[in-house]
Write a protein that holds these residues in place. Structure first.
Motif, mmCIF file in Angstrom:
data_model
loop_
_atom_site.group_PDB
_atom_site.id
_atom_site.type_symbol
_atom_site.label_atom_id
_atom_site.label_comp_id
_atom_site.label_asym_id
_atom_site.label_seq_id
_atom_site.Cartn_x
_atom_site.Cartn_y
_atom_site.Cartn_z
ATOM 1 N N LEU A 1 -10.813 -7.955 -19.733
ATOM 2 C CA LEU A 1 -12.278 -7.996 -19.823
ATOM 3 C C LEU A 1 -12.826 -7.059 -18.751
ATOM 4 C CD1 LEU A 1 -12.775 -11.815 -20.365
ATOM 5 C CD2 LEU A 1 -12.741 -9.990 -22.081
ATOM 6 N N GLU B 1 -24.686 -11.913 -13.729
ATOM 7 C CA GLU B 1 -23.596 -12.771 -14.172
ATOM 8 C C GLU B 1 -23.969 -14.235 -13.957
ATOM 9 O OE1 GLU B 1 -18.796 -13.477 -13.603
ATOM 10 O OE2 GLU B 1 -19.757 -11.814 -12.557
ATOM 11 N N TYR C 1 -16.749 -13.857 -19.441
ATOM 12 C CA TYR C 1 -17.834 -13.521 -18.524
ATOM 13 C C TYR C 1 -19.120 -13.669 -19.298
ATOM 14 C CZ TYR C 1 -14.515 -11.448 -15.247
ATOM 15 O OH TYR C 1 -13.491 -11.253 -14.360
ATOM 16 N N MET D 1 -16.636 -15.581 -13.494
ATOM 17 C CA MET D 1 -15.747 -15.777 -14.621
ATOM 18 C C MET D 1 -15.811 -17.241 -15.050
ATOM 19 S SD MET D 1 -11.653 -15.128 -15.028
ATOM 20 C CE MET D 1 -11.790 -13.432 -14.565
ATOM 21 N N LYS E 1 -13.817 -20.204 -17.075
ATOM 22 C CA LYS E 1 -12.581 -20.712 -17.697
ATOM 23 C C LYS E 1 -13.042 -21.597 -18.843
ATOM 24 C CE LYS E 1 -8.084 -22.134 -17.516
ATOM 25 N NZ LYS E 1 -7.538 -21.832 -18.800
ATOM 26 N N TYR F 1 -10.433 -16.558 -20.736
ATOM 27 C CA TYR F 1 -11.553 -16.466 -19.809
ATOM 28 C C TYR F 1 -12.709 -15.762 -20.484
ATOM 29 C CZ TYR F 1 -8.096 -17.656 -16.313
ATOM 30 O OH TYR F 1 -7.129 -18.300 -15.613
ATOM 31 N N ASN G 1 -22.363 -18.376 -14.400
ATOM 32 C CA ASN G 1 -21.074 -19.056 -14.358
ATOM 33 C C ASN G 1 -20.893 -20.136 -15.405
ATOM 34 O OD1 ASN G 1 -20.111 -17.536 -12.162
ATOM 35 N ND2 ASN G 1 -21.339 -18.761 -10.786
ATOM 36 N N THR H 1 -15.210 -12.385 -24.069
ATOM 37 C CA THR H 1 -14.104 -13.331 -23.881
ATOM 38 C C THR H 1 -12.823 -12.781 -24.486
ATOM 39 O OG1 THR H 1 -13.325 -15.595 -24.227
ATOM 40 C CG2 THR H 1 -14.677 -14.645 -25.982
#
Length: 145
Positions: free
Chosen positions: A97, A137, A126, A1, A3, A124, A139, A120
């Motif tokens: 999400l 995924e 992804y 995830m 931020k 947050y 970061n 989004t």
């Protein structure tokens, strides 16, 4: 995830006929200010101001066809060769999400074939890269090439 650290941004907002409007700097037009539009406009500023993605290579709310069905994607960033590079699906802040949101982005990507997908809800996000038709995924959003 991920931020998301949004930049300072003072959007242009005006009262329309019975509703608030926000000026979309990418589309160069006033649009209805909905909770999802608020997320979209702030995420656009994040892409342009923080990530330094060129505004001229960003499309917002463009139509695509999934078979015979007409849909609109939220944000697509094009690479320097004007090929679709990143698809961003925005949801309002209270939307989770989850796999439903990711599936929506993946459906849009059937036509677009971008290497990067982002979902989004404003707070947050992804981000994923597609490698050998597998989602991985990541970061951090990639640097613009």
């Amino acid at each position: 995830m991920i931020k998301i650290a949004y930049p300072a941004y003072q959007p242009k907002i005006k009262q329309g006929p019975g509703k608030e409007m926000i000026f979309d700097e990418v589309r160069k037009q006033w649009v209805l200010l909905t909770p999802e539009e608020w997320v979209r406009q702030n995420f656009l500023q994040y892409l342009i101001q923080v990530k330094k993605y060129p505004a001229a290579l960003i499309a917002v709310e463009k139509e695509i066809y999934l078979g015979d069905v007409k849909k609109r994607f939220d944000i697509v960033v094009y690479d320097k060769n004007t090929q679709p590079w990143m698809l961003v699906e925005c949801k309002e802040m209270n939307v989770a999400l989850n796999n439903i949101v990711l599936s929506q982005a993946l459906r849009y990507n059937i036509n677009l074939k971008v290497p990067y997908l982002v979902i989004t809800n404003g707070m947050y996000g992804y981000a994923f890269t597609l490698k050998n038709q597998e989602l991985e995924e990541i970061n951090i959003l990639p640097e613009f090439l």
